[in-house]
Design an enzyme around this catalytic site. Structure first.
Site, PDB file in Angstrom:
ATOM      1  N   ARG A 154      12.605 -44.421  -3.409  1.00  0.00           N
ATOM      2  CA  ARG A 154      11.775 -43.806  -2.377  1.00  0.00           C
ATOM      3  C   ARG A 154      12.056 -44.430  -1.010  1.00  0.00           C
ATOM      4  O   ARG A 154      12.555 -45.546  -0.920  1.00  0.00           O
ATOM      5  CB  ARG A 154      10.293 -43.956  -2.729  1.00  0.00           C
ATOM      6  CG  ARG A 154       9.900 -43.217  -4.005  1.00  0.00           C
ATOM      7  CD  ARG A 154       8.432 -43.427  -4.320  1.00  0.00           C
ATOM      8  NE  ARG A 154       7.996 -42.651  -5.483  1.00  0.00           N
ATOM      9  CZ  ARG A 154       8.053 -43.074  -6.737  1.00  0.00           C
ATOM     10  NH1 ARG A 154       8.542 -44.287  -7.004  1.00  0.00           N
ATOM     11  NH2 ARG A 154       7.653 -42.318  -7.727  1.00  0.00           N
ATOM     12  N   LYS A 206       6.036 -47.966  -5.461  1.00  0.00           N
ATOM     13  CA  LYS A 206       4.898 -47.057  -5.328  1.00  0.00           C
ATOM     14  C   LYS A 206       3.931 -47.187  -6.492  1.00  0.00           C
ATOM     15  O   LYS A 206       2.723 -47.009  -6.337  1.00  0.00           O
ATOM     16  CB  LYS A 206       5.389 -45.610  -5.222  1.00  0.00           C
ATOM     17  CG  LYS A 206       4.263 -44.616  -4.991  1.00  0.00           C
ATOM     18  CD  LYS A 206       4.758 -43.203  -4.855  1.00  0.00           C
ATOM     19  CE  LYS A 206       3.585 -42.246  -4.636  1.00  0.00           C
ATOM     20  NZ  LYS A 206       4.017 -40.847  -4.506  1.00  0.00           N
ATOM     21  N   HIS A 240      14.293 -37.553   0.282  1.00  0.00           N
ATOM     22  CA  HIS A 240      13.536 -37.552  -0.975  1.00  0.00           C
ATOM     23  C   HIS A 240      14.147 -36.582  -1.981  1.00  0.00           C
ATOM     24  O   HIS A 240      14.003 -36.747  -3.195  1.00  0.00           O
ATOM     25  CB  HIS A 240      12.075 -37.174  -0.713  1.00  0.00           C
ATOM     26  CG  HIS A 240      11.146 -37.523  -1.824  1.00  0.00           C
ATOM     27  ND1 HIS A 240      10.539 -38.756  -1.937  1.00  0.00           N
ATOM     28  CD2 HIS A 240      10.739 -36.819  -2.900  1.00  0.00           C
ATOM     29  CE1 HIS A 240       9.791 -38.787  -3.022  1.00  0.00           C
ATOM     30  NE2 HIS A 240       9.882 -37.612  -3.624  1.00  0.00           N
ATOM     31  N   ARG A 260      16.292 -37.661  -5.014  1.00  0.00           N
ATOM     32  CA  ARG A 260      15.656 -37.994  -6.291  1.00  0.00           C
ATOM     33  C   ARG A 260      15.689 -36.797  -7.235  1.00  0.00           C
ATOM     34  O   ARG A 260      15.974 -36.944  -8.419  1.00  0.00           O
ATOM     35  CB  ARG A 260      14.204 -38.442  -6.047  1.00  0.00           C
ATOM     36  CG  ARG A 260      14.094 -39.787  -5.345  1.00  0.00           C
ATOM     37  CD  ARG A 260      12.666 -40.117  -4.942  1.00  0.00           C
ATOM     38  NE  ARG A 260      11.741 -40.124  -6.059  1.00  0.00           N
ATOM     39  CZ  ARG A 260      11.627 -41.098  -6.946  1.00  0.00           C
ATOM     40  NH1 ARG A 260      12.403 -42.158  -6.855  1.00  0.00           N
ATOM     41  NH2 ARG A 260      10.738 -41.027  -7.910  1.00  0.00           N
ATOM     42  N   HIS A 265       8.246 -42.912 -12.399  1.00  0.00           N
ATOM     43  CA  HIS A 265       7.129 -42.000 -12.530  1.00  0.00           C
ATOM     44  C   HIS A 265       6.065 -42.616 -13.415  1.00  0.00           C
ATOM     45  O   HIS A 265       6.380 -43.399 -14.310  1.00  0.00           O
ATOM     46  CB  HIS A 265       7.586 -40.674 -13.149  1.00  0.00           C
ATOM     47  CG  HIS A 265       8.364 -39.821 -12.198  1.00  0.00           C
ATOM     48  ND1 HIS A 265       9.187 -38.795 -12.614  1.00  0.00           N
ATOM     49  CD2 HIS A 265       8.448 -39.846 -10.842  1.00  0.00           C
ATOM     50  CE1 HIS A 265       9.744 -38.224 -11.563  1.00  0.00           C
ATOM     51  NE2 HIS A 265       9.317 -38.844 -10.478  1.00  0.00           N
ATOM     52  N   TYR A 314       1.340 -47.548 -25.043  1.00  0.00           N
ATOM     53  CA  TYR A 314       2.343 -48.013 -26.000  1.00  0.00           C
ATOM     54  C   TYR A 314       3.709 -48.256 -25.357  1.00  0.00           C
ATOM     55  O   TYR A 314       4.482 -49.069 -25.846  1.00  0.00           O
ATOM     56  CB  TYR A 314       2.489 -46.987 -27.137  1.00  0.00           C
ATOM     57  CG  TYR A 314       1.316 -46.981 -28.080  1.00  0.00           C
ATOM     58  CD1 TYR A 314       1.220 -47.885 -29.135  1.00  0.00           C
ATOM     59  CD2 TYR A 314       0.276 -46.066 -27.910  1.00  0.00           C
ATOM     60  CE1 TYR A 314       0.133 -47.881 -29.991  1.00  0.00           C
ATOM     61  CE2 TYR A 314      -0.816 -46.058 -28.772  1.00  0.00           C
ATOM     62  CZ  TYR A 314      -0.883 -46.969 -29.807  1.00  0.00           C
ATOM     63  OH  TYR A 314      -1.967 -46.974 -30.652  1.00  0.00           O
TER      64      TYR A 314
END
Length: 415
Positions: free
Chosen positions: A238, A277, A341, A344, A368, A378
Site C-alpha cells: 500500500r 494497515k 493502488h 495490487r 487482507h 485458526y
C-alpha cells in the site's frame, strides 16, 4: 424541641462540630468556623444516608423544612433523594449530553491509532455534534439520530453516512452498557441509508503490462520516482506502507522487508507513524528484482533513515501523490486506467489466475483481513512464508516475461 429562627440565628460555634436537631431527621450542623449546614438523616434500602439541604442563611429554616419534606415524599415513593440529586447535577452539568457521552466512548477506545482516533472525532465534530451534540442522550429517538446521517447522505457522501451510522450506534451501545440509557434506539438505523457502491481502483489488463513496463523504464522524471514505481509494482504494498518505509526494515541478507505495525513518527510529517494497515507486522519477501531495485535506491538515499526521500528535504518522504503523478506523466488516466493502488489488483489477479498458489498465501501477501472470525482464529499464525517467497519471485519473473510481449499468467505458469 424544634428549632426556631432565633435559635438558628443565635447559635454559636464550639470547638467541635455542633448538631442542633429540628425533627423528622433534619438537623443544623455548625462547624467550628461558624458555617451552618442543613442536613437530613434517613434510611434507604436498609442503609443510613445523609442528604445536604443547603447552607444557612442562604437557605432559611422554612426553606430547609420544605426541602426535607420533599425528600421524605421521595423516600415514601421509593426514590432515593441523594441519587436523584446526583442525577440532576449530572444532567445540569451536561454529562448526559450526547457529545459528552460520545467523547467518553471515544476515549474508551484505547487500541485505536492516533490517526484513526483523530479521524473518528473529526467526523463526529463536523457532522454529528452540531446537530444533536447538546441534546440529552436519554431523550434521543431513532429519528433524532438519523438527522446527521441523512444530512450526509443527502449531500452525496454515502461513505461518510455509513460510518456515522456505525459510530452513532456504537456510542448508544456504550451508553446502554454504562447504564446511561436502557435501550439502544440506534439499532433501528439499519437499512435507513443507501449503500455506497464500492469503487474498485483502476488496473490494467494483462495485455497492457508490456506497455506499462516500457513506460516505467522510459520515464524521464526523477530517478527515485521511477524506482519507487518499479518497487511498488514488484511488491504491491500500500501507498503509506511504501512512502514511510525505513532502511532498518530491509533485511538484504534474508531478502525480507518487515513492515511494522507502527513506525516512529517523523517530526513534522503527518501520518508518518503508519505501518501495516492491518496493525500487525507484514512480511514482504523480496525477489531478486526487488533487491536489485533497492540496491539502486540505496545509492540515492542509503545514508538517510527513510527510503523514499522527498524532492526538497531528505528527512521528509516523497509525496502521497508521487506514484500517481508519475503514472499520469507516463500517459495514464489514474481514475480510469491504472493507479498505484491498482498494482495490487493486477498482482492479485495474476497470482490467482496462474493456479500455482494457495488462496491463503495470496491473501496473506495482500495483507487482507480474514472476514470469517472463526477461521481467522485458526490461521492467524500461519504466515505461508516459504510459499510467498516463491510467489513473489514468480511475480517478478512474470513481469520480466512480459517485457517483450504480453503473456497471460496461466500460460507463463504452465510453460
Amino acid at each position: 424541641m424544634a428549632l426556631t429562627d432565633v435559635k438558628v440565628r443565635n447559635a454559636k460555634p464550639t470547638d467541635k462540630p455542633l448538631k442542633l436537631t429540628d425533627g423528622n431527621g433534619m438537623h443544623l450542623l455548625i462547624h467550628p468556623n461558624g458555617s451552618k449546614y442543613w442536613r437530613l438523616q434517613y434510611r434507604f434500602a436498609g442503609k443510613q444516608k445523609l442528604l445536604a439541604l443547603g447552607v444557612y442563611p442562604a437557605v432559611s429554616l422554612a426553606d430547609a423544612r420544605n426541602r426535607r419534606d420533599d425528600a421524605r415524599r421521595l423516600i415514601a415513593a421509593g426514590i432515593d433523594p441523594s441519587e436523584k440529586k446526583k442525577s440532576e447535577k449530572v444532567e445540569q452539568s451536561g454529562a448526559l449530553a450526547f457529545e459528552s457521552v460520545a467523547r467518553d466512548w471515544h476515549a474508551s477506545n484505547i487500541k485505536w491509532s492516533e490517526t484513526h482516533a483523530e479521524r473518528v472525532m473529526n467526523s463526529l465534530s463536523n457532522h454529528v455534534f452540531p446537530v444533536i451534540g447538546k441534546r440529552n442522550i436519554t431523550d434521543l429517538k431513532t429519528r433524532d439520530l438519523l438527522q446527521p446521517i441523512k444530512a450526509a447522505e443527502k449531500s452525496g457522501h454515502l461513505e461518510i453516512a455509513a460510518r456515522l451510522q456505525q459510530r452513532i450506534t456504537a456510542i448508544m451501545r456504550y451508553a446502554v452498557h454504562n447504564s446511561i440509557i436502557d435501550s439502544n434506539p440506534a439499532q433501528d438505523l439499519a437499512g435507513a441509508i443507501a449503500t455506497a457502491k464500492r469503487v474498485h481502483r483502476p488496473a490494467l489488463p494483462f495485455e497492457r503490462i508490456t506497455e506499462l513496463l516500457s513506460r516505467i523504464e522510459s520515464y524521464r522524471g526523477r530517478l527515485l520516482t521511477r524506482l519507487a514505481v518499479r518497487l511498488t509494482l514488484l511488491t504491491f504494498v500500500r501507498s503509506s506502507e511504501m512512502r514511510f518505509a525505513r532502511w532498518s526494515e530491509i533485511d538484504f541478507k534474508n531478502a525480507l522487508w518487515t513492515i511494522p505495525a507502527e513506525r516512529d513518527e517523523l517530526q513534522g510529517v503527518k501520518h508518518s507513524s503508519r505501518g501495516s494497515k492491518m496493525k500487525t507486522p507484514h512480511l514482504v519477501p523480496l525477489s531478486k528484482q526487488a533487491l536489485a531495485t533497492l540496491r539502486e535506491i540505496q545509492k540515492l538515499s542509503g545514508d538517510q533513515e527513510i527510503i523514499f526521500i522527498g524532492d526538497h528535504y531528505a528527512y521528509k518522504p516523497m509525496s502521497e501523490n508521487t506514484i500517481n503523478n508519475a503514472l499520469r506523466k507516463m500517459g495514464y488516466d489514474t481514475k480510469t486506467e491504472v493507479c498505484g493502488h491498482g498494482f495490487r489488483s493486477m498482482a492479485c489477479s495474476a497470482l490467482i489466475e496462474s493456479g500455482l498458489w494457495s488462496k491463503d498465501a495470496v491473501e496473506r501477501q495482500m495483507s487482507h483481513q480474514e472476514r470469517n472470525h472463526v477461521r481467522a482464529a485458526y490461521i492467524h499464525l500461519a504466515e505461508h512464508l516459504d510459499e510467498r517467497r516463491l510467489m513473489l519471485q514468480w511475480w517478478a519473473d512474470y513481469l520480466d516475461a512480459n517485457r517483450e510481449r504480453a503473456v497471460r499468467p496461466f500460460e507463463f505458469a504452465h510453460r
